[in-house]
Design a protein around this motif. Structure first.
Motif, PDB file in Angstrom:
ATOM      1  N   TRP A 113       0.817  -1.224   0.000  1.00  0.00           N
ATOM      2  CA  TRP A 113       0.000   0.000   0.000  1.00  0.00           C
ATOM      3  C   TRP A 113       0.854   1.279   0.000  1.00  0.00           C
ATOM      4  N   VAL A 114       2.178   1.117  -0.050  1.00  0.00           N
ATOM      5  CA  VAL A 114       3.075   2.280  -0.008  1.00  0.00           C
ATOM      6  C   VAL A 114       4.154   2.098  -1.076  1.00  0.00           C
ATOM      7  N   ALA A 115       4.375   3.149  -1.907  1.00  0.00           N
ATOM      8  CA  ALA A 115       5.417   3.076  -2.934  1.00  0.00           C
ATOM      9  C   ALA A 115       5.773   4.481  -3.385  1.00  0.00           C
ATOM     10  N   GLY A 116       6.940   4.598  -3.984  1.00  0.00           N
ATOM     11  CA  GLY A 116       7.368   5.899  -4.509  1.00  0.00           C
ATOM     12  C   GLY A 116       8.306   5.732  -5.688  1.00  0.00           C
ATOM     13  N   VAL A 117       8.361   6.801  -6.492  1.00  0.00           N
ATOM     14  CA  VAL A 117       9.258   6.842  -7.644  1.00  0.00           C
ATOM     15  C   VAL A 117      10.035   8.147  -7.587  1.00  0.00           C
ATOM     16  N   CYS A 118      11.332   8.052  -7.809  1.00  0.00           N
ATOM     17  CA  CYS A 118      12.212   9.229  -7.801  1.00  0.00           C
ATOM     18  C   CYS A 118      12.926   9.238  -9.144  1.00  0.00           C
ATOM     19  N   ASP A 119      12.722  10.311  -9.937  1.00  0.00           N
ATOM     20  CA  ASP A 119      13.140  10.282 -11.345  1.00  0.00           C
ATOM     21  C   ASP A 119      13.856  11.584 -11.722  1.00  0.00           C
ATOM     22  N   LYS A 120      14.837  11.453 -12.595  1.00  0.00           N
ATOM     23  CA  LYS A 120      15.644  12.588 -13.027  1.00  0.00           C
ATOM     24  C   LYS A 120      14.843  13.624 -13.802  1.00  0.00           C
ATOM     25  N   GLY A 121      13.755  13.188 -14.430  1.00  0.00           N
ATOM     26  CA  GLY A 121      13.035  14.104 -15.308  1.00  0.00           C
ATOM     27  C   GLY A 121      13.696  14.162 -16.668  1.00  0.00           C
ATOM     28  N   VAL A 122      13.253  15.109 -17.495  1.00  0.00           N
ATOM     29  CA  VAL A 122      13.743  15.170 -18.870  1.00  0.00           C
ATOM     30  C   VAL A 122      14.929  16.120 -19.006  1.00  0.00           C
ATOM     31  N   LYS A 123      14.858  17.265 -18.409  1.00  0.00           N
ATOM     32  CA  LYS A 123      15.808  18.325 -18.731  1.00  0.00           C
ATOM     33  C   LYS A 123      17.056  18.360 -17.856  1.00  0.00           C
ATOM     34  N   ALA A 132      12.974   8.359   0.826  1.00  0.00           N
ATOM     35  CA  ALA A 132      13.202   7.175   1.658  1.00  0.00           C
ATOM     36  C   ALA A 132      11.874   6.831   2.306  1.00  0.00           C
ATOM     37  N   LEU A 133      11.445   5.590   2.137  1.00  0.00           N
ATOM     38  CA  LEU A 133      10.119   5.183   2.596  1.00  0.00           C
ATOM     39  C   LEU A 133      10.211   4.020   3.587  1.00  0.00           C
ATOM     40  N   LEU A 134       9.188   3.930   4.421  1.00  0.00           N
ATOM     41  CA  LEU A 134       9.015   2.786   5.312  1.00  0.00           C
ATOM     42  C   LEU A 134       7.529   2.472   5.349  1.00  0.00           C
ATOM     43  N   ALA A 135       7.183   1.218   5.604  1.00  0.00           N
ATOM     44  CA  ALA A 135       5.763   0.895   5.782  1.00  0.00           C
ATOM     45  C   ALA A 135       5.613  -0.424   6.511  1.00  0.00           C
ATOM     46  N   GLY A 136       4.569  -0.502   7.351  1.00  0.00           N
ATOM     47  CA  GLY A 136       4.194  -1.764   7.960  1.00  0.00           C
ATOM     48  C   GLY A 136       3.473  -2.613   6.930  1.00  0.00           C
ATOM     49  N   GLU A 137       3.565  -3.919   7.099  1.00  0.00           N
ATOM     50  CA  GLU A 137       2.982  -4.803   6.119  1.00  0.00           C
ATOM     51  C   GLU A 137       1.462  -4.630   6.050  1.00  0.00           C
ATOM     52  N   GLN A 138       0.846  -4.428   7.227  1.00  0.00           N
ATOM     53  CA  GLN A 138      -0.612  -4.312   7.313  1.00  0.00           C
ATOM     54  C   GLN A 138      -1.065  -2.995   6.675  1.00  0.00           C
ATOM     55  N   PRO A 139      -1.901  -3.035   5.630  1.00  0.00           N
ATOM     56  CA  PRO A 139      -2.341  -1.782   4.995  1.00  0.00           C
ATOM     57  C   PRO A 139      -2.932  -0.820   6.016  1.00  0.00           C
ATOM     58  N   GLY A 140      -2.550   0.430   5.933  1.00  0.00           N
ATOM     59  CA  GLY A 140      -3.078   1.460   6.819  1.00  0.00           C
ATOM     60  C   GLY A 140      -2.418   1.485   8.171  1.00  0.00           C
ATOM     61  N   SER A 141      -1.440   0.631   8.429  1.00  0.00           N
ATOM     62  CA  SER A 141      -0.856   0.592   9.772  1.00  0.00           C
ATOM     63  C   SER A 141       0.070   1.780  10.016  1.00  0.00           C
ATOM     64  N   ARG A 142       1.182   1.811   9.271  1.00  0.00           N
ATOM     65  CA  ARG A 142       2.163   2.855   9.562  1.00  0.00           C
ATOM     66  C   ARG A 142       3.017   3.062   8.314  1.00  0.00           C
ATOM     67  N   ALA A 143       3.135   4.305   7.897  1.00  0.00           N
ATOM     68  CA  ALA A 143       3.952   4.598   6.719  1.00  0.00           C
ATOM     69  C   ALA A 143       4.757   5.868   6.957  1.00  0.00           C
ATOM     70  N   VAL A 144       5.971   5.868   6.468  1.00  0.00           N
ATOM     71  CA  VAL A 144       6.849   7.041   6.547  1.00  0.00           C
ATOM     72  C   VAL A 144       7.257   7.416   5.124  1.00  0.00           C
ATOM     73  N   LEU A 145       6.985   8.659   4.748  1.00  0.00           N
ATOM     74  CA  LEU A 145       7.391   9.163   3.430  1.00  0.00           C
ATOM     75  C   LEU A 145       8.340  10.339   3.648  1.00  0.00           C
ATOM     76  N   VAL A 146       9.564  10.209   3.189  1.00  0.00           N
ATOM     77  CA  VAL A 146      10.538  11.305   3.295  1.00  0.00           C
ATOM     78  C   VAL A 146      10.963  11.707   1.886  1.00  0.00           C
ATOM     79  N   VAL A 147      10.828  12.993   1.562  1.00  0.00           N
ATOM     80  CA  VAL A 147      11.237  13.494   0.255  1.00  0.00           C
ATOM     81  C   VAL A 147      12.176  14.683   0.448  1.00  0.00           C
ATOM     82  N   LEU A 148      13.339  14.628  -0.187  1.00  0.00           N
ATOM     83  CA  LEU A 148      14.261  15.756  -0.190  1.00  0.00           C
ATOM     84  C   LEU A 148      14.513  16.166  -1.637  1.00  0.00           C
ATOM     85  N   ASP A 149      14.625  17.462  -1.853  1.00  0.00           N
ATOM     86  CA  ASP A 149      14.903  17.987  -3.190  1.00  0.00           C
ATOM     87  C   ASP A 149      16.209  18.759  -3.096  1.00  0.00           C
TER      88      ASP A 149
END
Ligand SMILES: [Zn+2]
Ligand SMILES: [Zn+2]
Lengths: 431, 426
Positions: A113-123, A132-149
């Protein structure tokens, strides 16, 4: 020219190509080169801040509850252009298109239930976004989404952003604290942990920054943590977190630390501010020359199913209005988070892909019904697989029907046709 | 164990809409060892000597001496045979009429072969197709010989029905390699060059009998040093791309374009024969579909394959850019070898025009050759051209045809036309 023979350089541990001394990534395959990437000595600057007294409820931060890292990205995927097999030299064996390196395009899917894509883009020439992501196996339990630019044009910001994202994730591996029972003490305790996570990212960035760098790496940082029905988020800079309920209007959770946002809050029209000269200048960031890395923290209690999204401006620049981004999600129809993240990245690439693009998603509740369904059912059957029909220059959807070239079959000369006679026809003599 | 390395020289940047990619790929071999001793099969050598009636006494004596000297260079254990060629080919050694027609070199065999060479008598005509065919049969009689090389000496023009020689060349192509030498000036450079080029060998003139011994020794020594049998240049190009040409450009010029054998729809193998410790340069030109600015594309994988085993690889790339400083640059190596290729054509066309009595074309072509030889630093070509033309202005390529030219000098210029020089470093 490229030369495979000169070797004052080191060899890439992943593909064997020569890597010039001091390089952090292999130019051939994009693998990080361990020897060169040795972090500089981390400076001692963990901030002791005014929330230090907030009680932390130890039992909820048990190591036994720590979430594991997502499985490593398998990397080598079919060619994004033609679906052909990609060779060990990272070029497609059919069409010759260069496959992105593991830094230029990577995915994480820690749970169904948790996923991410990090892509260079075109230009852009390299991917300075990180997640950097984390998630518990059980859907809806616990998820961590970290995004740095990583801020473009600062030195090694691609290395720094990834180090920062992973350091923040480390702090968030165990459940957030519950505090002393009151909502205020709980929020203070959570804010303290989120601050620690951002501080860990800051330290990791400093650790990989050359102290003499004239243009030290800097990055934004957006963290969204989902635990049950509660979203906690922290913000530095202009990456964003959103909540998209299946029923109801989209919610932008974070407030940009940007000139544009300042102008908007001063009454300048959004369209004007976001297209102004300094629209993209951020007022807070992580890195050696950061003056303030205490994040803005916020909370949202949610009801019902929906999507939690953390993303970089490479995505939201093409859909700044939350409703516009919600429309993109709705247009995707029922999708698992990995496919939806790919679609959002493909959308930004198709719109120009001027910046690096990161989209990290957590799905709350069952996946939506296919379009014709109108009646809510208690136990929804699993949705059909999404029909991927995206287009665009860097569409990263997995193509099907890959046809690898047949194995080489060498035609040897073998024995020649046997001459029938070694005798000539006795032509006229010369001489 | 032989080690191979590759270096690619190219300007990978193409302008918007650009499609043609040129690269020089240098492949080098180290540790080749000795022919027939790398474990991939035995080596075989055949010495083919013209014994037609046209061989004068001095030439015949020199040829015998040279063939005997070549025998001394053949390493013990190597399979070998001697063929005497006239209007039919005769197996001079070993003295057999059936079964294996090659024997392994020993001191005794060397002596016996030497004695059989000493008995050569010049008589009859010249039917080179029969020499090539017999060599093929002799090689085929010993199946464990997988590295096959012949040395062919002739002094006269082939006298056979047109097409017969080409048929024999076709039968031998890809089966054995052959270095060819012409003694004196009564042979046809174009004819013998056809044999040498198809059979991955060299061609040269031996104007004076006394030079024959050293040439034979050198050829046989070079052949014995080729410890790597039968390597192929394998060229992959992307779906939809077109190979414009594949040329060996150093040490000699050989157009391989039409010799590709498909391995799969995207890959062709071009024969390169056996390798010693050496390096060879290949000019590969590929036409690809233009991509968007900023996109990078692989235009070719250029590999060397031993059997099915790829031992080295170079990548030829294309990157589309709107930076004209990048896209207008021509790689120094590509420019150099493009000039050397034009030089060879100018010499050959100039001499052909001269032979046909077309002095105007000959003067223009050989003038251009003088200019190119100077520009590309090919001193051997410059020296040989100056024996055929008087140079008024080297930089502008203005020349006059010499009135009295030694035929041998003209032939030497012709045979040397495909020898190239490498780019001066620095
Ligand atoms: Zn590598
Ligand atoms: Zn492809």
């Amino acid at each position: 020219m490229t030369e495979s023979t000169t070797a004052p350089e080191t060899a890439c541990p992943s593909c064997g190509a020569g890597v010039p001394g001091g390089a952090r990534f292999c130019e051939s395959c994009g693998a990080q080169v361990a020897a060169a990437a040795q972090p500089l000595t981390p400076p001692t600057m963990v901030p002791a801040d005014d929330l230090g007294d907030a009680p932390i409820s130890a039992p909820t931060r048990r190591p036994v509850d720590a979430l594991p890292d997502p499985l490593p990205d398998p990397g080598r995927r079919p060619c994004a252009n033609c679906g052909g097999e990609v060779g060990p030299d990272l070029y497609c064996l059919s069409c010759g298109t260069k496959a992105p390196s593991a830094r230029d395009h990577f995915r994480e899917d820690p749970a169904s239930w948790v996923a991410g894509v990090c892509d260079k883009g075109v230009k852009k020439s390299r991917n300075e976004d990180a997640m950097a992501l984390l998630a518990g196996e059980q859907p809806g339990s616990r998820a961590v989404l970290v995004v740095l630019d990583g801020v473009s044009n600062s030195i090694d910001s691609d290395v720094a952003s990834l180090a920062g994202a992973r350091a923040a994730r480390e702090v968030l591996r165990t459940p957030l604290p519950a505090g002393m029972g009151t909502p205020q003490s709980r929020e203070a305790a959570v804010a303290k942990v989120l601050q620690d996570a951002v501080a860990a990212a800051q330290n990791a960035i400093l650790a990989v920054t050359d102290p003499d760098s004239p243009n030290p790496a800097s990055a934004t940082c957006t963290i969204a943590v989902l635990e049950g029905t509660r979203i906690s988020h922290a913000q530095i800079g202009d990456s964003r977190a959103y909540w998209f309920p299946d029923d109801g209007p989209a919610v932008k959770l974070t407030v940009d630390d940007s000139i544009a946002q300042q102008q908007i809050s001063e009454g300048v029209a959004k369209e004007v501010a976001e297209t102004g000269e300094f629209a993209h200048a951020i007022t807070k960031w992580l890195g050696r020359d950061s003056h303030d890395f205490v994040p803005t923290v916020g909370f949202l209690d949610i009801e019902g199913p929906g999507w939690l999204l953390a993303c970089s401006d490479g995505l939201w620049n093409y859909a700044s209005d939350p409703a516009a981004l919600a429309a993109q999600i709705a247009a995707a129809g029922p999708a698992n988070p990995g496919d939806l993240a790919l679609r959002l990245v493909a959308f930004a690439n198709a719109a120009g892909g001027h910046d690096n693009i990161t989209a990290a998603l957590a799905r709350v509740g069952p996946l939506p019904e296919p379009a014709p369904a109108t009646v809510e059912t208690a136990a929804a059957p699993p949705p059909p697989p999404p029909t991927s029909a995206t287009t665009g220059p860097a569409t990263p959807t997995e193509p099907t029907g890959a046809v690898p070239p047949p194995p080489p079959s060498v035609q040897n000369a073998g024995t020649p046709n046997q001459p029938t006679s070694a005798a000539g026809e006795g032509g006229p003599t010369d001489g | 164990m032989a080690e191979f390395t590759t270096a690619v020289f190219q300007n990978e940047f193409l302008p918007d809409g650009g499609t043609d990619v040129n690269a020089i790929v240098t492949i080098s071999c180290k540790g080749a060892g000795t022919a027939g001793q790398s474990g991939s099969g035995d080596a075989g050598e055949i010495i083919i000597v013209d014994t037609s009636g046209s061989m004068g006494p001095a030439t015949m004596a020199a040829a015998k001496d040279a063939a005997q000297a070549a025998l001394a260079e053949i390493v013990d254990g190597t399979w070998f045979a001697i063929i005497a060629g006239a209007d039919r080919a005769m197996l001079a050694y070993p003295p057999v009429t059936s079964g294996p027609a090659l024997v392994q070199m020993t001191p005794e065999a060397r002596q016996q072969a030497s004695a059989s060479i000493a008995r050569f008598v010049g008589s009859g005509g010249t039917a080179i197709s029969t020499w090539l065919d017999l060599a093929g049969q002799v090689f085929a009689s010993v199946p464990q010989v997988t590295q096959r090389h012949a040395l062919l000496l002739t002094d006269g023009e082939n006298r056979e029905r047109p097409g017969r020689l080409d048929e024999a060349i076709n039968r031998a192509t890809g089966y054995y390699q052959c270095d060819c030498r012409g003694a004196g000036t009564d042979w046809q450079v174009a004819e013998i060059r056809r044999i040498a080029q198809a059979l991955l060998g060299t061609v040269d003139i031996i104007p004076r009998p006394e030079e024959m011994r050293a040439q034979f020794q050198e050829i046989m020594r070079a052949s014995m040093a080729r410890g790597v049998a039968d390597a192929k240049l394998r060229v992959w190009t992307p779906q939809g791309a077109q190979v414009l040409f594949v040329r060996q450009v150093a040490p000699t010029l050989e157009d391989l374009t039409d010799r590709g054998i498909p391995v799969n729809p995207l890959t062709r193998d071009y024969p390169t024969g056996a390798w010693a410790d050496e390096s060879r340069d290949y000019h590969v030109a590929v036409r690809v579909a233009a991509k968007a600015l900023g996109q990078e594309q692989l235009a070719a994988r250029v590999q060397l394959a031993l059997g099915d085993n790829v031992v080295t690889q170079g990548l030829v790339k294309a990157t589309w850019s709107n930076n004209s400083e990048l896209t207008t640059r021509i790689d120094k190596q590509v420019a150099h070898y493009t000039g050397q290729t034009e030089l060879a054509a100018a010499i050959q066309e100039g001499l052909a025009a001269k032979a046909a009595g077309d002095e105007a074309t000959a003067t223009t072509k050989l003038g251009r050759a003088v200019q190119l030889a100077a520009e590309t630093g090919n001193e051997e070509a410059t020296a040989k051209l100056r024996k055929v033309v008087d140079v008024d202005n080297e930089a502008e390529g203005t020349v006059r045809l010499k009135r009295a030219v030694e035929k041998a000098d003209e032939m030497a210029l012709d045979t040397a036309s495909t020898k190239t020089t490498r780019v001066r470093k620095g």
